[in-house]
Design a protein around this motif. Structure first.
Motif, PDB file in Angstrom:
ATOM      1  N   ASP A 199       0.834  -1.205   0.000  1.00 54.92           N
ATOM      2  CA  ASP A 199       0.000   0.000   0.000  1.00 54.92           C
ATOM      3  C   ASP A 199       0.870   1.257   0.000  1.00 54.92           C
ATOM      4  O   ASP A 199       0.608   2.214  -0.739  1.00 54.92           O
ATOM      5  CB  ASP A 199      -0.915   0.020   1.232  1.00 54.92           C
ATOM      6  CG  ASP A 199      -2.192  -0.783   1.041  1.00 54.92           C
ATOM      7  OD1 ASP A 199      -2.317  -1.483   0.012  1.00 54.92           O
ATOM      8  OD2 ASP A 199      -3.074  -0.703   1.921  1.00 54.92           O
ATOM      9  N   GLU A 200       1.892   1.262   0.847  1.00 53.61           N
ATOM     10  CA  GLU A 200       2.761   2.437   0.943  1.00 53.61           C
ATOM     11  C   GLU A 200       3.577   2.620  -0.344  1.00 53.61           C
ATOM     12  O   GLU A 200       3.740   3.747  -0.829  1.00 53.61           O
ATOM     13  CB  GLU A 200       3.690   2.312   2.149  1.00 53.61           C
ATOM     14  CG  GLU A 200       4.713   3.428   2.299  1.00 53.61           C
ATOM     15  CD  GLU A 200       4.111   4.829   2.391  1.00 53.61           C
ATOM     16  OE1 GLU A 200       4.837   5.802   2.094  1.00 53.61           O
ATOM     17  OE2 GLU A 200       2.925   4.969   2.761  1.00 53.61           O
ATOM     18  N   ALA A 201       4.079   1.529  -0.896  1.00 53.36           N
ATOM     19  CA  ALA A 201       4.838   1.625  -2.150  1.00 53.36           C
ATOM     20  C   ALA A 201       3.956   2.157  -3.277  1.00 53.36           C
ATOM     21  O   ALA A 201       4.370   3.025  -4.052  1.00 53.36           O
ATOM     22  CB  ALA A 201       5.419   0.264  -2.514  1.00 53.36           C
ATOM     23  N   ARG A 202       2.726   1.665  -3.354  1.00 54.78           N
ATOM     24  CA  ARG A 202       1.794   2.140  -4.387  1.00 54.78           C
ATOM     25  C   ARG A 202       1.463   3.617  -4.168  1.00 54.78           C
ATOM     26  O   ARG A 202       1.348   4.378  -5.131  1.00 54.78           O
ATOM     27  CB  ARG A 202       0.507   1.307  -4.369  1.00 54.78           C
ATOM     28  CG  ARG A 202       0.649  -0.076  -4.923  1.00 54.78           C
ATOM     29  CD  ARG A 202      -0.689  -0.701  -5.226  1.00 54.78           C
ATOM     30  NE  ARG A 202      -1.544  -0.932  -4.069  1.00 54.78           N
ATOM     31  CZ  ARG A 202      -2.630  -0.215  -3.788  1.00 54.78           C
ATOM     32  NH1 ARG A 202      -3.001   0.783  -4.570  1.00 54.78           N
ATOM     33  NH2 ARG A 202      -3.359  -0.499  -2.715  1.00 54.78           N
ATOM     34  N   ARG A 203       1.309   4.008  -2.920  1.00 54.96           N
ATOM     35  CA  ARG A 203       0.998   5.403  -2.624  1.00 54.96           C
ATOM     36  C   ARG A 203       2.109   6.318  -3.146  1.00 54.96           C
ATOM     37  O   ARG A 203       1.831   7.366  -3.747  1.00 54.96           O
ATOM     38  CB  ARG A 203       0.839   5.596  -1.114  1.00 54.96           C
ATOM     39  CG  ARG A 203       0.368   7.009  -0.717  1.00 54.96           C
ATOM     40  CD  ARG A 203       0.525   7.253   0.775  1.00 54.96           C
ATOM     41  NE  ARG A 203       1.924   7.286   1.180  1.00 54.96           N
ATOM     42  CZ  ARG A 203       2.739   8.322   1.008  1.00 54.96           C
ATOM     43  NH1 ARG A 203       2.291   9.425   0.402  1.00 54.96           N
ATOM     44  NH2 ARG A 203       3.992   8.273   1.417  1.00 54.96           N
ATOM     45  N   GLN A 204       3.348   5.913  -2.926  1.00 54.66           N
ATOM     46  CA  GLN A 204       4.470   6.736  -3.365  1.00 54.66           C
ATOM     47  C   GLN A 204       4.586   6.810  -4.889  1.00 54.66           C
ATOM     48  O   GLN A 204       5.006   7.837  -5.439  1.00 54.66           O
ATOM     49  CB  GLN A 204       5.773   6.205  -2.764  1.00 54.66           C
ATOM     50  CG  GLN A 204       5.859   6.349  -1.255  1.00 54.66           C
ATOM     51  CD  GLN A 204       7.193   5.886  -0.695  1.00 54.66           C
ATOM     52  OE1 GLN A 204       8.203   5.885  -1.396  1.00 54.66           O
ATOM     53  NE2 GLN A 204       7.202   5.490   0.577  1.00 54.66           N
TER      54      GLN A 204
END
Length: 334
Positions: free
Chosen positions: A319-324
């Motif tokens: 989720d965090e990688a996709r957000r970035q």
């Protein structure tokens, strides 16, 4: 008594899983039924694999009293609703990776498993290969000292495959294949949450990631980096670097059949399939199936080797990688 399986979906991955199951003793594993959204597809699948029952809906599969555990081989966006359907019907579930589209959905599945008191495991087959078990054994013995860096790559040209590039089908390099790199790193670092995540990537016009490079920092100045791509072929290997040596998976890091430990190679051959496979080394899915059986025999509701906490961690980091990188699915907006 044999573990009684239902197969949910009649696609390529379900074909390979079924072939893998049949490399195990028939007294241990029995396929009772298969279901697809079209009855004809299920009937053709059943005929090909000598499965006694075919259903034209997942609801019928859920109602079958003979089924003990369901393998969910649908495309990514269906994992949540289909997984919930079976668990509410008191079926144990082995769900293809990713377990769901995001952390919120994984949390819903885990909560449903606990509420319905059923077994739930994400089908990260890599975890159960003999080579992976040997890696864990070597690390626990300190064979390469303290691990300081893990590097993994997985890239395959999949631009022609709709489910890999279309947002509504759950496409994107990270969810489809990058998850294998991430789970490997998490396995090496014993499920520890990274202190820092930095991701950069390139997105397609469809809004999903064509490729990503993700750097992770863990406690005690330990690091990891992985690259994934659906546009190009990458080396598809991984290396664990410790203070006293290295462990390398020289190829097919997502389904390893060999290791190189401090320069010495070890081979782990797979059984031959009775039908042609769609994906390389797919008979290796036998190991995750046997893990499910052993957990059920012990009365466990999750696997100690691929726990629900492991699945939650994978989803959180992705989720965090996709957000970035800027990849947003409709499921993220609910």
């Amino acid at each position: 008594m044999a573990t009684r399986w239902g197969i949910c979906s009649a696609g390529k991955i379900s074909h390979d899983f079924t072939v893998a199951l049949k490399t195990l003793p028939p007294g241990d594993h029995q396929i009772v039924a298969v279901a697809a959204r079209k009855l004809q597809d299920a009937q053709e699948f059943a005929k090909k694999h000598s499965i006694p029952q075919a259903y034209g809906s997942y609801e019928e599969l859920a109602r079958d009293p003979e089924i003990e555990v369901v393998y969910v081989g649908t495309i990514h966006p269906y994992h949540l609703p289909v997984g919930m359907l079976f668990m509410k019907a008191q079926k144990n579930v082995l769900c293809e990776k990713p377990m769901a589209m995001n952390l919120r959905e994984v949390q819903e599945l885990v909560a449903s498993a606990k509420m319905n008191q059923v077994f739930l495991m994400e089908a990260v087959w890599t975890r159960f290969f003999p080579a992976s078990l040997e890696i864990q054994r070597l690390l626990s013995r300190g064979e390469v000292g303290e691990v300081k860096m893990v590097k993994a790559d997985f890239g395959v040209p999949l631009m022609h495959v709709p489910r890999a590039v279309e947002k509504e089908l759950g496409g994107g390099a990270l969810l489809d294949i990058g998850i294998y790199c991430l789970q490997f790193i998490c396995m090496v670092y014993n499920g520890e949450k990274p202190e820092f995540i930095q991701a950069t990537g390139v997105c397609l016009d469809t809004g999903v990631d064509e490729g990503m490079v993700v750097t992770l920092k863990f406690s005690r100045n330990r690091m990891a980096v992985f690259t994934c791509s659906v546009a190009v072929e990458l080396p598809n290997d991984t290396v664990i670097v410790g203070t006293k040596g290295t462990i390398r998976v020289p190829e097919h890091m997502w389904c390893p059949t060999s290791l190189v430990v401090n320069g010495k190679e070890i081979q782990y051959p797979l059984p031959e399939p009775y039908l042609p496979l769609n994906f390389i080394n797919s008979t290796g899915m036998r190991y995750e199936a046997e893990e499910v059986r052993q957990c059920l025999l012990k009365g466990l509701k999750e696997s100690p080797r691929m726990s629900q906490a492991d699945s939650l961690l994978l989803a959180e980091v992705m989720d965090e990688a996709r957000r970035q990188v800027g990849v947003v699915y409709s499921q993220d907006c609910q």
